[in-house]
Scaffold this active site. Structure first.
Site, PDB file in Angstrom:
ATOM      1  N   VAL A  14       0.839  -1.212   0.000  1.00  0.00           N
ATOM      2  CA  VAL A  14       0.000   0.000   0.000  1.00  0.00           C
ATOM      3  C   VAL A  14       0.872   1.260   0.000  1.00  0.00           C
ATOM      4  CG1 VAL A  14      -1.817   1.256   1.221  1.00  0.00           C
ATOM      5  CG2 VAL A  14      -1.876  -1.237   1.151  1.00  0.00           C
ATOM      6  N   ARG A  49      15.247  -2.421  -2.260  1.00  0.00           N
ATOM      7  CA  ARG A  49      14.385  -3.105  -3.236  1.00  0.00           C
ATOM      8  C   ARG A  49      13.836  -2.125  -4.275  1.00  0.00           C
ATOM      9  NH1 ARG A  49       8.836  -4.597  -2.752  1.00  0.00           N
ATOM     10  NH2 ARG A  49       8.752  -3.820  -0.608  1.00  0.00           N
ATOM     11  N   GLY A 134     -10.912  -1.103   1.644  1.00  0.00           N
ATOM     12  CA  GLY A 134     -10.021  -0.628   0.569  1.00  0.00           C
ATOM     13  C   GLY A 134     -10.502   0.672  -0.036  1.00  0.00           C
ATOM     14  N   LYS A 205     -12.760  -4.550  11.147  1.00  0.00           N
ATOM     15  CA  LYS A 205     -13.415  -3.527  10.316  1.00  0.00           C
ATOM     16  C   LYS A 205     -14.811  -3.218  10.849  1.00  0.00           C
ATOM     17  CE  LYS A 205     -10.602  -5.108   6.445  1.00  0.00           C
ATOM     18  NZ  LYS A 205     -10.474  -6.096   5.365  1.00  0.00           N
TER      19      LYS A 205
HETATM   20  N1  HSE Z   1      -6.668  -9.365   4.139  1.00  0.00           N
HETATM   21  C1  HSE Z   1      -7.596  -8.348   3.821  1.00  0.00           C
HETATM   22  C2  HSE Z   1      -8.614  -8.911   2.846  1.00  0.00           C
HETATM   23  C3  HSE Z   1      -6.862  -7.162   3.223  1.00  0.00           C
HETATM   24  O1  HSE Z   1      -8.454 -10.056   2.404  1.00  0.00           O
HETATM   25  O2  HSE Z   1      -9.590  -8.258   2.552  1.00  0.00           O
HETATM   26  C4  HSE Z   1      -7.640  -5.891   3.228  1.00  0.00           C
HETATM   27  O3  HSE Z   1      -7.946  -5.449   4.511  1.00  0.00           O
END
Ligand code: HSE
Length: 436
Positions: A14, A49, A134, A205
């Site tokens: 990200v 990297r 996201g 979340k």
């Molecule tokens: N591991 C999380 C998913 C990433 O699969 O949605 C995003 O929070």
């Protein structure tokens, strides 16, 4: 032109996406913001990297304190993850008067109350749009767009890994492990995929969303959490035959000044738009007293979708810096002195429809024993189906129930499990009908 200096903590997927958007879309952002966002420092353990991004000379550093202690940096973006170093760095940045953007759902779910208070006391912004869903602007929608609504409920698919796994099993018939390996290869599974498949990531979340929706203190520990690792292709197939998809849902509802907050696999009818959300996509439905039902849909993980949400937060903060004001929108939309503890209803009190799969000996009287126990617990059977297929010493019996009380269903299943005609652990999946 005015310049707002940005510091980045963590140049992983990200973090790299944020740098890419800042560089590739610089002219666009300038034309919208009226100022330049300048990536002044970016800290990561690995500065060698090649990330496909040309950082300016001297931008990359291995020392995160170069970011949080730099007096010229206005906004710190925390993209490290985890609840230890990230927490210390965020608190240090806040103490230094910097605004913070974080994608760290685990940290906000577990220490959000304290971090929010620290930011409010210092008069700086703490923004966390990339932490949930996201690219979907769910925090902005709840905090700003729906500010005139009582939020009545939220139901969402908030974990791309689980949704990808369930989709692959449903549509391609692959095994759970193969599907999980696919999600890991795509790069959206957590470093420890148990966080995804056991439901914790989704619950992090949900804790954030319910706090903003109702103005309540974050209460992660009160969320009921069940993951998808026990779901079998047989359950998915049966669900399909009866017009349902199985999805890992995050559900919160507000009523009678208490909150329901639960994460578990749920059977949802094909008519529910969440049933068509496939692969790694996320979606969330919100019901407000003014708007009725609405829905957001998009990529819940991945480099650029998550970075897009971080850039949105960064530009919001930059706009208030340019306007010379402290953050205008309260962290949780409610005034700080209106944030309160709202009790979370125990799962036992849930009223739902249920899918029950039992494995039992195929002999006379078995069904009547099972039905008797269900009846004793006030559970009414809506339909029952047995198939002639040997499984774990018995045959599978599928049942759908009318509305029943969770506590009674659990007690009934414990009694049914102890019958000598039952040869395997029962499977229980809650059904989210619209009238649950
Ligand atoms: N591991 C999380 C998913 C990433 O699969 O949605 C995003 O929070």
């Amino acid at each position: 032109m005015k310049v707002i200096n940005i510091g980045l903590l963590g140049v992983g997927t990200v973090g790299t996406g944020i740098a890419k958007i800042m560089i590739d879309n610089e002219a666009l952002i300038v034309s919208r913001l009226g100022a330049k966002l300048n990536l002044k420092k970016a800290a990561d353990l690995d500065v060698a990297r090649d990330r496909g991004v040309s950082f300016g000379k001297g931008v990359l550093t291995t020392n995160p304190l170069d970011v949080v202690n730099d007096p010229e940096i206005d906004i710190v973006l925390e993209m490290i993850g985890g609840v230890t170093i990230a927490k210390d760095l965020i608190l240090q940045a806040i103490a230094n008067g910097k605004h913070v953007v974080t994608a760290n759902k685990a940290l906000i779910a577990s220490h959000g109350n304290m971090i929010f208070n620290a930011a409010a006391d210092k008069g700086v912004a703490i923004a966390f749009e990339p932490s949930v869903g996201g690219c979907m602007p769910i925090i902005k929608t709840l905090r700003e767009s729906l500010v005139g609504n009582h939020i009545l409920s939220i139901a969402g698919i908030l974990n791309g890994t689980c949704n990808y796994i369930l989709t692959k099993i449903t549509s391609e018939g692959v095994s759970f492990d193969v599907a999980l390996a696919g999600a890991q290869a795509e790069g959206f599974a957590e470093a420890d995929p148990a966080l995804d498949i056991e439901g914790f990531d989704t619950a992090h979340k949900l804790a954030i969303l319910s706090s903003i929706a109702y103005g309540m203190e974050i209460s992660f520990k009160d969320i009921y959490i069940e993951g998808i690792s026990h779901i079998t292709p047989m359950d998915i197939e049966f669900a399909g035959q009866y017009g349902y998809k199985i999805k890992l849902l995050a559900i919160t509802k507000y009523a009678d000044d208490t909150v329901e907050a639960r994460v578990h696999p749920a059977m949802i009818p094909f008519s529910n738009p969440l049933s068509s959300v496939n692969g790694s996509l996320n979606a969330v439905t919100i019901t407000g007293d003014a708007v009725g039902d609405m829905m957001l849909y998009g990529y819940g993980a991945g480099m650029l979708p998550t970075a897009s949400a971080a850039v949105s937060d960064m530009v919001d903060i930059a706009r208030s810096i340019l306007a010379g004001s402290s953050p205008v929108i309260p962290i949780r939309s409610f005034q700080t002195d209106r944030i309160r503890k709202i009790p979370v209803r125990p799962m036992d009190e849930l009223i739902s429809h249920y899918y029950i799969r039992l494995t039992a000996l195929d002999r006379p009287g078995v069904l009547s024993k099972i039905a008797g126990i269900l009846g004793d617990h006030d559970i009414s059977i809506k339909s029952v189906h047995q198939i002639d297929q040997k499984l774990k010493g018995g045959v599978p019996i599928f049942m759908l129930t009318h509305q029943a009380k969770e506590a009674e269903v659990q007690k009934a299943l414990t009694k049914i499990s102890s019958l000598d005609v039952i040869t395997d652990k029962p499977m229980l999946i809650r059904i989210e009908e619209k009238n649950n």
